[in-house]
Design a protein around this motif. Structure first.
Motif, PDB file in Angstrom:
ATOM      1  N   GLU A 132      20.976  22.356 -21.245  1.00 32.31           N
ATOM      2  CA  GLU A 132      20.934  22.266 -22.705  1.00 32.31           C
ATOM      3  C   GLU A 132      19.554  21.871 -23.234  1.00 32.31           C
ATOM      4  OE1 GLU A 132      22.295  18.227 -21.183  1.00 32.31           O
ATOM      5  OE2 GLU A 132      22.789  20.292 -20.678  1.00 32.31           O
ATOM      6  N   LEU A 133      18.636  21.453 -22.352  1.00 33.15           N
ATOM      7  CA  LEU A 133      17.260  21.184 -22.781  1.00 33.15           C
ATOM      8  C   LEU A 133      16.614  22.433 -23.373  1.00 33.15           C
ATOM      9  CD1 LEU A 133      15.921  18.977 -19.838  1.00 33.15           C
ATOM     10  CD2 LEU A 133      16.328  18.254 -22.205  1.00 33.15           C
ATOM     11  N   VAL A 134      17.050  23.597 -22.922  1.00 32.10           N
ATOM     12  CA  VAL A 134      16.528  24.854 -23.476  1.00 32.10           C
ATOM     13  C   VAL A 134      16.914  24.957 -24.951  1.00 32.10           C
ATOM     14  CG1 VAL A 134      16.561  27.370 -23.310  1.00 32.10           C
ATOM     15  CG2 VAL A 134      16.580  25.988 -21.222  1.00 32.10           C
ATOM     16  N   ASN A 135      18.094  24.476 -25.312  1.00 27.41           N
ATOM     17  CA  ASN A 135      18.520  24.478 -26.712  1.00 27.41           C
ATOM     18  C   ASN A 135      17.793  23.417 -27.527  1.00 27.41           C
ATOM     19  OD1 ASN A 135      21.579  25.160 -25.326  1.00 27.41           O
ATOM     20  ND2 ASN A 135      20.770  26.546 -26.868  1.00 27.41           N
ATOM     21  N   SER A 136      17.689  22.219 -26.988  1.00 30.70           N
ATOM     22  CA  SER A 136      17.160  21.101 -27.770  1.00 30.70           C
ATOM     23  C   SER A 136      15.637  21.060 -27.826  1.00 30.70           C
ATOM     24  CB  SER A 136      17.688  19.772 -27.236  1.00 30.70           C
ATOM     25  OG  SER A 136      17.264  19.562 -25.905  1.00 30.70           O
ATOM     26  N   ASP A 137      14.954  21.593 -26.824  1.00 29.71           N
ATOM     27  CA  ASP A 137      13.489  21.523 -26.773  1.00 29.71           C
ATOM     28  C   ASP A 137      12.928  22.736 -26.045  1.00 29.71           C
ATOM     29  OD1 ASP A 137      10.892  20.566 -26.993  1.00 29.71           O
ATOM     30  OD2 ASP A 137      11.134  19.001 -25.477  1.00 29.71           O
ATOM     31  N   PRO A 138      13.090  23.941 -26.610  1.00 27.85           N
ATOM     32  CA  PRO A 138      12.718  25.165 -25.886  1.00 27.85           C
ATOM     33  C   PRO A 138      11.238  25.270 -25.523  1.00 27.85           C
ATOM     34  CG  PRO A 138      13.183  25.670 -28.180  1.00 27.85           C
ATOM     35  CD  PRO A 138      13.588  24.243 -27.961  1.00 27.85           C
ATOM     36  N   TYR A 139      10.354  24.633 -26.307  1.00 32.47           N
ATOM     37  CA  TYR A 139       8.913  24.737 -26.040  1.00 32.47           C
ATOM     38  C   TYR A 139       8.359  23.538 -25.279  1.00 32.47           C
ATOM     39  CZ  TYR A 139       9.395  28.296 -29.637  1.00 32.47           C
ATOM     40  OH  TYR A 139       9.794  29.378 -30.368  1.00 32.47           O
TER      41      TYR A 139
END
Length: 125
Positions: free
Chosen positions: A88-95
């Protein structure tokens, strides 16, 4: 939705941030919002050289699976270890914390085929 100026974008919604002779790759804020809740990142190409636009893995969301394509040719040096337990880190902090792979760059000229933030935003409209 955010569009950092210090990275380059592909039309397939991946981004790349260069740091010397290596680069970090992930999916854009737009891509993660379209996919929805990401539950698994599948990348088994560490150590492989992947050509520009070729598939290097996939990302699984609750309702779909999407291929990940390489922005520039390079050898995959590392997969973000945090994604194993927290996709879910891709959702919350993609960059930031949600980056997917670290690569060594093989062809500098391929960066010329990528888009800056304003160009990427324009294709989304």
């Amino acid at each position: 939705m955010t569009f950092p100026e210090d990275i380059l974008y592909t039309s397939e919604h991946e981004w790349i941030r260069r740091e010397g002779d290596v680069a970090f790759v992930g999916i854009t804020d737009y891509a993660q919002s379209e996919l929805g809740e990401i539950v698994f990142v599948d990348i088994d190409t560490v150590g492989e050289v992947v050509a520009q636009s070729e598939r290097f893995g996939s990302v699984e969301a609750v309702k779909t699976v999407s291929d990940l394509n390489m922005p520039v040719s390079g050898e995959i040096l590392e997969v973000n270890p945090a994604l194993d337990g927290q996709p879910e880190l891709v959702n919350s902090d993609p960059y930031g914390e949600g980056w997917m792979v670290k690569i060594s760059i093989h062809d500098e000229s391929e960066f010329d085929k990528l888009m800056h933030a304003a160009d990427y935003q324009a294709i989304l409209k």
